[in-house]
Design an enzyme around this catalytic site. Structure first.
Site, PDB file in Angstrom:
ATOM      1  CG  ASN A   1      42.989  70.530  27.808  1.00 40.55           C
ATOM      2  OD1 ASN A   1      42.352  69.529  27.568  1.00 40.55           O
ATOM      3  ND2 ASN A   1      42.414  71.694  27.995  1.00 40.55           N
ATOM      4  CG  ASP A   2      43.248  73.540  31.094  1.00 43.85           C
ATOM      5  OD1 ASP A   2      43.965  73.498  30.102  1.00 43.85           O
ATOM      6  OD2 ASP A   2      42.233  74.251  31.182  1.00 43.85           O
TER       7      ASP A   2
ATOM      8  CD  GLN B   1      39.205  70.219  30.991  1.00 45.02           C
ATOM      9  OE1 GLN B   1      38.636  70.504  29.957  1.00 45.02           O
ATOM     10  NE2 GLN B   1      38.545  69.830  32.072  1.00 45.02           N
TER      11      GLN B   1
HETATM   12  C1  FRU Z   1      42.306  76.179  28.900  1.00 50.87           C
HETATM   13  C2  FRU Z   1      40.863  75.795  28.563  1.00 50.87           C
HETATM   14  C3  FRU Z   1      39.908  76.230  29.657  1.00 50.87           C
HETATM   15  C4  FRU Z   1      38.759  75.274  29.484  1.00 50.87           C
HETATM   16  C5  FRU Z   1      39.477  73.997  29.086  1.00 50.87           C
HETATM   17  C6  FRU Z   1      38.732  73.141  28.104  1.00 50.87           C
HETATM   18  O1  FRU Z   1      43.231  75.381  28.232  1.00 50.87           O
HETATM   19  O2  FRU Z   1      40.491  76.343  27.312  1.00 50.87           O
HETATM   20  O3  FRU Z   1      39.531  77.577  29.614  1.00 50.87           O
HETATM   21  O4  FRU Z   1      38.022  75.104  30.642  1.00 50.87           O
HETATM   22  O5  FRU Z   1      40.710  74.393  28.518  1.00 50.87           O
HETATM   23  O6  FRU Z   1      39.416  71.953  27.874  1.00 50.87           O
END
Ligand code: FRU
Length: 470
Positions: free
Chosen positions: A25-26, A42
């Site tokens: 993810n991010d 992530q």
């Molecule tokens: C955004 C989020 C962030 C967090 C991360 C966890 O997508 O929820 O707020 O740090 O992903 O994976």
């Protein structure tokens, strides 16, 4: 056993940052450090669910071709044992400082979050220093995603955090520091009066980022809990920006309007950074999705989930954020074909990736552009409505997103890569990002009667990530 990402897998991406396996993810910690671009993200390396997050790590010399490195940060300490959540990077005196949120699930199931620091001299070996902030009063444990930058005016480092107040409204918190180790709390980013001007607040704000572009300061943020309004805010969570101005220890809203940054189906949690040549670049996550959409995601059988966007070059013109594909992407162009937009045309290719330019020098009249069979971009001149439709992979039904353009449509630039589509409208005035899942070879077709030219570049099939073999 993971299946190999080959041309047989129609959903694989060739020039996007995606995970070799597991869930991405991010984007995190974007930076240029000692002549190399570093991108962290992530990453759940062990499954296709939102658990066990670590920071995946890639490096690049051109922001297009990447080399996977060993994961930079993984859960190991009491303060980050259940996940290394999102954060950012900053260089000071030849040392790289990574700020991230340590996620902890207590024995009774409650959550704790710690804003942590790790440092590195070379960008490859990281030493965890531990938490650097006290948990703020008046906030739930949903406080995370530190973004740190150097404020020239006050000669201090500033940090902004995503947060949830005890009354379950979204917020951002500000901190300042002289040395990156000790931080003073400055409180909520806006005054109550400013907050009261917002038409929606949401219940949590994630991944904030404060940047200055062409003399306008912007708070880019990803709020959760916004209700749909007209054509806006139809995705699970939203990402957009507020125009703001620094005002002593707070920011002031220059305009209470929250402007959505991307009108596609998937775009979230972007992060920006500045290159040594002064460009402000953004990567976003092509997500999020509902739990059911993730469970049934067609890439699951190939052992991976999600990707980042292509890098976007940011500017601020005519009171709007402009997002343009990074110029370096031109390096990927291989063969070129052109077609008149006067009459319909079709192209079929064995390649996965294409860039398509549709140039309407007199402003577009109604047309339809189809990718494979069921993913369509269509335009209605009378209403200046530009639309995108795709088949939902859970329901099998068509679904739609729309944007009403402020000016005539004169230019579209599409990046198509396996199962992802990014649409840049009128040189980055509007952008739409989406996944689409259709079998079969790539087909592109245009139907309309316009003055103008379309140019199609094959971007080939070759992956721009060199994977590390663990
Ligand atoms: C955004 C989020 C962030 C967090 C991360 C966890 O997508 O929820 O707020 O740090 O992903 O994976």
């Amino acid at each position: 056993m993971l299946k190999l990402q080959t041309i047989e897998n129609p959903y694989t991406l060739s020039f996007h940052v995606m995970p070799s396996h597991g869930l991405l993810n991010d984007p995190n910690g974007l930076c240029e450090f000692k002549g190399t671009f570093h991108l962290f993200h992530q990453w759940n390396q062990t499954g296709l669910v939102h658990k066990n997050k670590s920071w995946g790590h890639l490096t690049s010399l051109d922001l297009i071709h990447w080399k996977r490195q060993a994961p930079a940060l993984e859960p190991s300490e009491w303060y980050d044992k259940d996940g290394i959540y999102s954060g950012s990077a900053i260089e000071k005196e030849e040392t790289l400082y990574l700020f991230y949120t340590g996620n902890v699930i207590n024995d009774d199931g409650t959550r704790a979050s710690y804003q942590c620091l790790a440092i590195s001299k070379d960008g490859f070996h990281f030493e965890k220093i531990g938490p650097v902030l006290k948990h703020p009063e008046g906030y739930t444990r949903h406080v995370r995603d530190p973004k740190v930058w150097f404020d020239e005016k006050t000669q201090r480092y500033l940090m902004v955090l995503g947060a949830q107040k005890l009354d379950h409204t979204g917020d951002c918190l500000l901190y300042q520091s002289k040395d990156l180790y000790t931080w003073d709390a400055l409180g909520s980013i806006f005054s109550d009066k400013d907050f009261s001007q917002l038409s929606q607040r949401g219940y949590m704000w994630e991944c904030p980022d404060l940047i200055e572009l062409d003399e306008q300061e912007l708070l880019i943020v990803s709020p959760q809990g916004f209700e749909a309004e007209g054509f806006r805010f139809h995705n699970l969570y939203q990402t957009g920006y507020f125009k703001v101005q620094k005002d002593n220890e707070k920011y002031r809203l220059v305009d209470p309007e929250f402007i959505e940054m991307d009108w596609g189906f998937e775009f979230y949690a972007p992060q920006t950074f500045e290159t040594s040549d002064g460009r402000k670049i953004l990567f976003g996550w092509i997500g999020p999705m509902t739990e059911e959409s993730e469970k049934k995601l067609p890439t699951n059988e190939f052992g991976w989930m999600h990707s980042l966007t292509i890098p976007r070059n940011l500017s601020f013109k005519k009171n709007r954020l402009i997002q343009q594909p990074l110029a370096e992407l031109k390096k990927l162009r291989q063969t070129k074909e052109t077609f008149s937009l006067k009459k319909s045309w079709q192209l079929e290719t064995a390649d996965l990736a294409y860039e398509v330019l549709l140039d309407f020098p007199e402003g577009a009249t109604d047309f339809e552009f189809t990718i494979k069979k069921e993913t369509k971009i269509f335009y209605e001149k009378a209403t200046r409505l530009l639309s995108l439709s795709r088949k939902n992979w859970v329901t099998g039904c068509l679904e739609y997103r729309h944007v009403k353009l402020l000016t005539d449509l004169s230019y579209l630039q599409l990046f198509i890569d396996g199962s992802s589509l990014e649409i840049f409208v009128n040189n980055g005035t509007e952008v739409a990002t989406s996944r689409f899942f259709e079998q079969g070879p790539l087909q592109l077709s245009y139907q309309g009667e316009n003055t103008g030219l379309s140019t199609c570049y094959s971007l080939g099939n070759k992956k721009t990530i060199e994977e590390l073999i663990f």
